[in-house]
Design a protein around this motif. Structure first.
Motif, short mmCIF file in Angstrom:
data_model
loop_
_atom_site.label_atom_id
_atom_site.label_comp_id
_atom_site.label_asym_id
_atom_site.label_seq_id
_atom_site.Cartn_x
_atom_site.Cartn_y
_atom_site.Cartn_z
N ALA A 43 0.86 -1.19 0.00
CA ALA A 43 0.00 0.00 0.00
C ALA A 43 0.89 1.23 0.00
O ALA A 43 1.88 1.29 0.74
N THR A 44 0.57 2.19 -0.86
CA THR A 44 1.39 3.41 -0.93
C THR A 44 0.58 4.62 -0.46
O THR A 44 -0.62 4.70 -0.68
N GLY A 45 1.27 5.56 0.18
CA GLY A 45 0.62 6.79 0.61
C GLY A 45 1.19 7.32 1.91
O GLY A 45 1.26 6.59 2.91
N ASP A 46 1.58 8.62 1.91
CA ASP A 46 2.10 9.25 3.13
C ASP A 46 1.04 9.32 4.23
O ASP A 46 1.37 9.42 5.41
N GLU A 47 -0.22 9.29 3.82
CA GLU A 47 -1.31 9.47 4.78
C GLU A 47 -1.70 8.18 5.49
O GLU A 47 -2.48 8.21 6.45
N LEU A 48 -1.14 7.05 5.07
CA LEU A 48 -1.59 5.76 5.60
C LEU A 48 -0.97 5.42 6.94
O LEU A 48 0.18 5.79 7.24
N MET A 49 -1.74 4.72 7.77
CA MET A 49 -1.26 4.20 9.04
C MET A 49 -1.83 2.81 9.23
O MET A 49 -2.84 2.44 8.63
N ASP A 50 -1.17 2.01 10.05
CA ASP A 50 -1.62 0.63 10.27
C ASP A 50 -2.92 0.60 11.04
O ASP A 50 -3.27 1.54 11.78
N ALA A 51 -3.65 -0.50 10.87
CA ALA A 51 -4.93 -0.66 11.56
C ALA A 51 -4.72 -0.70 13.07
O ALA A 51 -3.66 -1.07 13.56
N GLY A 52 -5.75 -0.31 13.78
CA GLY A 52 -5.68 -0.26 15.25
C GLY A 52 -6.15 1.07 15.79
O GLY A 52 -6.43 1.19 16.98
N GLY B 93 -3.01 2.52 -4.59
CA GLY B 93 -2.80 3.96 -4.46
C GLY B 93 -1.82 4.49 -5.49
O GLY B 93 -1.01 3.75 -6.06
N GLY B 94 -1.93 5.80 -5.74
CA GLY B 94 -0.94 6.47 -6.59
C GLY B 94 -1.09 6.21 -8.06
O GLY B 94 -0.12 6.41 -8.81
N THR B 95 -2.27 5.79 -8.53
CA THR B 95 -2.42 5.50 -9.96
C THR B 95 -2.99 6.68 -10.74
O THR B 95 -3.10 6.60 -11.97
N GLY B 96 -3.37 7.76 -10.04
CA GLY B 96 -3.97 8.91 -10.71
C GLY B 96 -2.92 9.85 -11.28
O GLY B 96 -1.75 9.49 -11.47
N LEU B 97 -3.36 11.07 -11.53
CA LEU B 97 -2.49 12.08 -12.13
C LEU B 97 -2.18 13.23 -11.19
O LEU B 97 -1.66 14.26 -11.61
N GLY B 98 -2.51 13.04 -9.91
CA GLY B 98 -2.26 14.10 -8.93
C GLY B 98 -0.80 14.22 -8.57
O GLY B 98 0.02 13.35 -8.89
N PRO B 99 -0.43 15.31 -7.88
CA PRO B 99 0.98 15.53 -7.53
C PRO B 99 1.55 14.47 -6.60
O PRO B 99 2.76 14.25 -6.58
N GLY B 100 0.71 13.80 -5.81
CA GLY B 100 1.21 12.79 -4.89
C GLY B 100 1.12 11.38 -5.40
O GLY B 100 1.43 10.42 -4.68
N ASP B 101 0.70 11.19 -6.67
CA ASP B 101 0.52 9.85 -7.22
C ASP B 101 1.85 9.30 -7.74
O ASP B 101 2.13 9.31 -8.94
N MET B 102 2.67 8.81 -6.81
CA MET B 102 4.04 8.43 -7.14
C MET B 102 4.13 7.11 -7.90
O MET B 102 5.10 6.89 -8.62
N VAL B 103 3.17 6.22 -7.74
CA VAL B 103 3.25 4.94 -8.45
C VAL B 103 3.22 5.18 -9.95
O VAL B 103 4.06 4.67 -10.70
#
Length: 419
Positions: free
Chosen positions: A195-204, A262-272
């Motif tokens: 999973a990619t994304g600076d905003e992500l955190m583990d479940a819990g 994640g990251g498949t779009g064309l936005g500035p944060g879509d690194m994939v």
């Protein structure tokens, strides 16, 4: 006029899902076969037909405890006038010396015991006086009762399992009974989930502004395992190209397929997409699937390991997995068919669908007592995880369907979550 896909830019081509998936499947081959013992074969797909080296049953044997008899010796028996026969001996399941029934005689036999030559029926013990030296028989079974002949079920050389067939416990039993100990199978594909994304955190913890729980990687790891893969959750990777490349360089050495979210779009944060789209390693396309977004497929690393790039929104990622990633995993595993079972179902309520997109909607599917199926969409729409959690199938509405009235017939993919 078809609606514009929500992730498409004006002028972008919307690629039909069928075409995008067909192109991807054409680039994937089943993994090389391996030889395994029956105890290790469960869940794998056969890489070649399996034929029986011997017959099943291997020899004539009794199916009940009783007395092996000639039919002519007992045909006149009645409860009031029982027939008396001389018992020549006992035959157990472990007996191996051949014996023969003579007129006016019988053998006491155990269930599974090889039958004496000349046996035409086995009289159950409860139908006799259970004698040891002689036995009185008061009831007459049908000719052939209580016995199985060699080859009744399987003949030598008969095909027991076809290439592409998944090995089940019952198939293993059939293989073992016919003398098979090892089979050629496809190994379980090693699938890595990232999973990619600076905003992500583990479940819990609960999501909050700026932080979103990683739903995709644990869910897709389970989905890949259900599809027949040996799945590994790598976890969360930041939106940093070098970090992503480093993780993938490490994982391609131990995987047969990589799935990112994640990251498949064309936005500035879509690194994939920015990382793999520019060098042509992965083809990204706006695909006619709803709910979803841009999908990516290609190969990475010197070994050209397949990679699938799914959207980050959990509902869209799970639907895209079902429609696109799951068939590819099944192809790698060598399993046929690669698609879930599809049936026609009677729609219980009217539904609308976006034009130009193939919608996969979580639904409650029921089998009718008189045959056929009924289907009802689950409330909340296709993005809701609560709907997917209880769905028994996915209702499929094609690109040309904008309205399906109650009473019409629609396609449904059936879930099978017994694994």
């Amino acid at each position: 006029m078809a609606e514009l896909h929500p992730d498409a830019q004006r002028g972008d081509e919307v690629v039909p899902l069928v075409r995008f998936l067909s192109d991807a499947l054409a680039r994937v081959r089943p993994l090389p076969s391996i030889d395994v013992h029956l105890t290790q074969a469960h869940g794998h797909a056969l890489a070649a037909d399996v034929t029986a080296p011997g017959a099943v049953p291997a020899f004539d044997h009794s199916t009940v405890d009783g007395y092996a008899v000639r039919f002519d010796d007992i045909v006149a028996a009645t409860p009031r006038r029982p027939v008396q026969l001389k018992v020549l001996g006992d035959v157990s399941a472990s007996s191996w010396r051949p014996v023969r029934i003579l007129p006016g005689t019988c053998f006491s036999v155990a269930a599974g015991a090889p039958l004496p030559t000349g046996t035409e029926a086995v009289v159950p013990t409860s139908w006799t006086d259970q004698g040891m030296a002689t036995v009185e028989i008061g009831e007459v079974p049908k000719r052939g009762y209580g016995l199985r002949r060699a080859g009744d079920e399987v003949s030598a050389g008969q095909v027991l399992g076809r290439a592409g067939q998944q090995v089940t416990p019952h198939l293993i039993a059939l293989f073992a009974a016919s003398g098979v100990s090892d089979v050629h199978v496809r190994p379980e594909p090693r699938v890595v989930i990232i999973a990619t994304g600076d905003e992500l955190m583990d479940a819990g913890r609960m999501s909050q502004p700026g932080q979103i729980v990683d739903v995709d990687s644990p869910a897709l790891t389970a989905a890949a395992a259900e599809a027949g893969a040996h799945a590994f959750r790598i976890g969360i990777c930041d939106d940093e190209p070098e970090a992503l490349r480093s993780v993938l360089d490490d994982q391609t050495l131990r995987s047969d397929l990589v799935i990112t979210t994640g990251g498949t779009g064309l936005g500035p944060g879509d690194m994939v997409r920015r990382t793999f789209g520019r060098d042509g390693a992965v083809d990204f396309a706006t695909v006619s699937i709803f709910p979803s977004s841009t999908l990516g497929f290609g190969t990475i690393g010197p070994e050209e390991i397949p990679i699938i790039c799914l959207p980050g929104e959990p509902g869209a990622a799970l639907i895209a997995f079902e429609a696109f990633a799951r068939p590819i995993i099944r192809r790698l595993a060598g399993v046929e068919p690669v698609f879930r079972q599809q049936v026609k179902a009677h729609l219980l309520e009217t539904v609308s669908s976006p034009a130009g997109l193939r919608e996969f909607r979580p639904a409650d599917v029921q089998e009718r007592r008189g045959g056929g199926y009924t289907v009802a969409p689950l409330s909340g729409g296709p993005y809701t995880l609560s709907g997917l959690a209880v769905a028994s199938g996915l209702m499929v509405l094609g690109e040309k369907v904008t309205n399906a009235p109650a009473g019409s017939t629609v396609d449904v993919l059936l879930f099978d979550r017994r694994r």
